[in-house]
Design an enzyme around this catalytic site. Structure first.
Site, short mmCIF file in Angstrom:
data_model
loop_
_atom_site.label_atom_id
_atom_site.label_comp_id
_atom_site.label_asym_id
_atom_site.label_seq_id
_atom_site.Cartn_x
_atom_site.Cartn_y
_atom_site.Cartn_z
N GLY A 162 -2.82 -9.67 4.17
CA GLY A 162 -2.72 -10.38 2.89
C GLY A 162 -1.30 -10.79 2.55
CB VAL A 163 0.35 -11.20 -0.74
CG1 VAL A 163 0.35 -9.87 -1.41
CG2 VAL A 163 1.51 -12.05 -1.22
CG ASP A 164 2.26 -5.45 2.56
OD1 ASP A 164 3.50 -5.64 2.56
OD2 ASP A 164 1.74 -4.34 2.77
CG ASN B 286 -0.22 -0.04 2.51
OD1 ASN B 286 0.46 0.91 2.85
ND2 ASN B 286 -0.31 -1.15 3.23
CB VAL C 193 -7.40 -6.04 1.19
CG1 VAL C 193 -7.89 -4.79 1.91
CG2 VAL C 193 -7.04 -7.11 2.20
CE1 TYR C 194 -5.79 -1.48 -0.66
CE2 TYR C 194 -4.27 -1.54 -2.51
CZ TYR C 194 -4.59 -1.12 -1.23
OH TYR C 194 -3.70 -0.33 -0.53
N1 AR6 Z 1 1.08 -16.00 -1.71
C1 AR6 Z 1 0.42 -15.72 -2.85
N2 AR6 Z 1 -0.74 -15.02 -2.86
C2 AR6 Z 1 -1.23 -14.60 -1.67
C3 AR6 Z 1 -0.58 -14.84 -0.43
C4 AR6 Z 1 0.64 -15.58 -0.49
N3 AR6 Z 1 1.32 -15.87 0.61
N4 AR6 Z 1 -1.34 -14.29 0.56
C5 AR6 Z 1 -2.41 -13.72 -0.03
N5 AR6 Z 1 -2.35 -13.91 -1.36
P1 AR6 Z 1 -4.07 -8.83 -0.95
P2 AR6 Z 1 -4.47 -6.31 -2.46
C6 AR6 Z 1 -3.28 -13.48 -2.43
O1 AR6 Z 1 -5.26 -8.52 -0.12
O2 AR6 Z 1 -5.85 -6.70 -2.86
C7 AR6 Z 1 -2.63 -5.42 2.32
O3 AR6 Z 1 -3.06 -5.19 3.61
C8 AR6 Z 1 -4.71 -13.19 -2.05
O4 AR6 Z 1 -5.46 -14.40 -1.97
O5 AR6 Z 1 -2.85 -9.34 -0.27
O6 AR6 Z 1 -3.56 -5.71 -3.49
C9 AR6 Z 1 -1.70 -4.36 1.79
O7 AR6 Z 1 -0.91 -3.78 2.80
C10 AR6 Z 1 -5.16 -12.31 -3.23
O8 AR6 Z 1 -5.55 -13.13 -4.34
O9 AR6 Z 1 -3.61 -7.53 -1.83
C11 AR6 Z 1 -2.66 -3.35 1.21
O10 AR6 Z 1 -3.17 -2.49 2.21
C12 AR6 Z 1 -3.88 -11.58 -3.62
O11 AR6 Z 1 -2.81 -12.24 -2.92
C13 AR6 Z 1 -3.76 -4.23 0.66
O12 AR6 Z 1 -3.77 -5.40 1.45
C14 AR6 Z 1 -3.86 -10.10 -3.26
O13 AR6 Z 1 -4.55 -9.88 -2.05
C15 AR6 Z 1 -3.51 -4.60 -0.76
O14 AR6 Z 1 -4.62 -5.30 -1.27
#
Ligand code: AR6
Length: 170
Positions: free
Chosen positions: A31-33, A23, A124-125
């Protein structure tokens, strides 16, 4: 450049660069972050803080990308990009494509040969998965690379994997 989609946990990917769906604040999140910072350790956050201090307003504009160490991850670098939040009223897809284009450019500039991407903005987005995949593939294909030989989309579940497989063949 080979593009492929696999199912898995991106923190375990044996690639040179892992792209993080971060972010604009750059100090981690869920999430992934959250998974990347948890697995990579505090060195990543320390470099994020230093980078943040040099950014106007302390914020990474959505669609841009910056690199840090990968800490304890198998990768060599993490490239952080802040995706757009999904909007039903506004077309923000150019920003999502830019996340992928800029992340790949930064990775290529580092000399990376392999780069793993998550489904940016699709968690999340709130971006609809099928379109998130289409935009990501278009963003990656827009780059003329010097070093990168493989872009691997690493998806957390079967639905995301199917969306990226469709985007890669469509
Ligand atoms: N490996 C691969 N994919 C993953 C993993 C992992 N370990 N964990 C989650 N995903 P998101 P965004 C997938 O929410 O929508 C954070 O708080 C998940 O299933 O991580 O870009 C940041 O700090 C989904 O398909 O990212 C920002 O504030 C994908 O990764 C915000 O969320 C992206 O989900 C960013 O939101």
């Amino acid at each position: 450049m080979l593009l492929r989609a696999v199912r898995g946990d991106i923190t375990e990917a044996d690639v040179d660069v892992v792209v993080n769906a971060a972010n604009p604040g750059l100090l981690g999140g869920g999430g992934v972050d959250g998974a990347i910072h948890a697995a990579g350790g505090p060195e990543i956050l320390a470099e994020c803080r230093a980078l943040k201090a040099g950014l106007p307003g302390g914020r990474l504009p959505r669609g841009r990308a910056v690199a840090t160490t990968a800490g304890r991850l198998p990768a060599r670098w993490v490239v952080h990009t802040a995706g757009p939040i999904w909007s039903a009223d506004q077309d923000r897809s150019a920003v999502l494509r830019s996340c992928c284009t800029e992340s790949l450019r930064v990775a290529d500039g580092l000399g990376a040969r392999s780069v793993a991407f998550p489904a940016i903005s699709a968690g999340v987005y709130g971006w609809p998965l099928a379109d998130a995949a289409v935009q990501a593939v278009a963003g990656v294909r827009a780059v003329e690379v010097q070093h990168v030989q493989e872009v691997r989309f690493v998806l957390f579940d079967d639905r995301a994997l199917a969306a990226f497989e469709a985007a890669l063949t469509g």
